[in-house]
Design an enzyme around this catalytic site. Structure first.
Site, mmCIF file in Angstrom:
data_model
loop_
_atom_site.group_PDB
_atom_site.id
_atom_site.type_symbol
_atom_site.label_atom_id
_atom_site.label_comp_id
_atom_site.label_asym_id
_atom_site.label_seq_id
_atom_site.Cartn_x
_atom_site.Cartn_y
_atom_site.Cartn_z
ATOM 1 N N HIS A 86 1.080 57.585 -8.769
ATOM 2 C CA HIS A 86 1.905 58.781 -8.997
ATOM 3 C C HIS A 86 1.414 59.493 -10.258
ATOM 4 O O HIS A 86 0.999 58.854 -11.231
ATOM 5 C CB HIS A 86 3.371 58.383 -9.141
ATOM 6 C CG HIS A 86 4.278 59.566 -9.117
ATOM 7 N ND1 HIS A 86 4.491 60.343 -10.235
ATOM 8 C CD2 HIS A 86 4.978 60.148 -8.115
ATOM 9 C CE1 HIS A 86 5.299 61.347 -9.903
ATOM 10 N NE2 HIS A 86 5.600 61.247 -8.617
ATOM 11 N N GLU A 156 0.538 65.545 -3.521
ATOM 12 C CA GLU A 156 1.525 66.041 -4.478
ATOM 13 C C GLU A 156 0.830 66.903 -5.526
ATOM 14 O O GLU A 156 0.297 66.368 -6.518
ATOM 15 C CB GLU A 156 2.215 64.870 -5.187
ATOM 16 C CG GLU A 156 3.045 63.998 -4.297
ATOM 17 C CD GLU A 156 4.221 63.389 -5.047
ATOM 18 O OE1 GLU A 156 5.354 63.648 -4.664
ATOM 19 O OE2 GLU A 156 3.993 62.677 -6.038
#
Ligand code: PGA
Length: 236
Positions: A86, A156
């Protein structure tokens, strides 16, 4: 069927979890839901109705690594998914692609699915480097991986995370197509790709209509259970 992943990040308190869980248990949904809870609360989210996920793991099985949690331990709690790479781990905790690759391999070794996050920052987007960034992340994070049935990629764009800004439908479609073609071209396999970045009840339906989007990784809009229920229901 779409995969809808809640990334609760470092939110919720122990006393808030029962309401979250009960609400989720009592709605009906047709898509697959995964809740990636804060590490301390992961075991509390075990459910027959949705899948258990974690937001991170360490690359060793056990030992003197104060503060870390191994993939093996998560597996022993019943976790099925682990978010790896992430952007918040990359930026705040200086995680690099080779380390993220080790995490992916460790998650796979423990028969869970890594959700590998890739995406560009604003400057990279403005410089026209989105695909170069994605390509490098994929090349370096996927070393040694040979079965893409057990791995999910989340596109993302970092500039979109928590900002309320989202790419256009075409930008999402093209970036996801790029990722799928990369995996097809290099590994001759199909891969599931999620979109993440400011997904909420106002845009989830439209993004879900993009034919190559296999699901969502939702941060802000998953923290409040009512928001998350709205998101889920918009694409039921
Ligand atoms: P956001 O976060 O939905 O708040 O943009 C997504 C993520 O960080 O995974």
């Amino acid at each position: 069927m779409k995969l809808i992943v809640a990334n609760l990040k470092m939110n919720l308190l122990f006393e808030e979890i029962n309401v979250y869980k009960e609400t989720l248990e009592n709605i009906s949904f047709t898509n697959k839901i995964v809740v990636c809870a804060p590490m301390a609360f992961v075991p509390l989210f075990k459910s027959d109705k949705y899948s258990l996920g974690a937001q991170n793991c360490y690359v060793e099985d056990k030992g003197a690594y104060t503060g870390e949690v191994s993939a093996k331990q998560l597996k022993s709690l019943g976790a099925e998914y682990v978010i790896v790479g992430h952007s918040e781990r990359r930026s705040y905790f200086k995680e690099e692609n080779d380390f993220i690759n080790k995490k992916c391999l460790k998650v796979l070794e423990n028969n869970m699915l890594p959700i590998l996050c890739v995406g560009e920052i604003t400057e990279e987007k403005l410089a026209g480097n989105t695909y170069n960034v994605i390509q490098k992340e994929l090349a370096e994070c996927l070393v040694g991986i040979n079965n893409f049935d057990n791995l999910v990629i989340a596109y993302e764009p970092i500039w979109s995370i928590g900002t309320g800004l989202i790419p256009s439908v075409d930008e999402i479609k093209d970036a996801i197509a790029y990722i799928k073609e990369y995996v097809k071209g290099n590994y001759r396999q199909e891969v599931k790709v999620l979109y993440g970045g400011s997904v909420n009840m106002n845009n989830i339906f439209e993004i879900g209509q993009i034919d190559n989007v296999d699901g969502f990784l939702i941060g802000t809009s998953s923290i409040n259970i009512n928001d998350f229920v709205n998101d889920i229901e918009k694409i039921n």
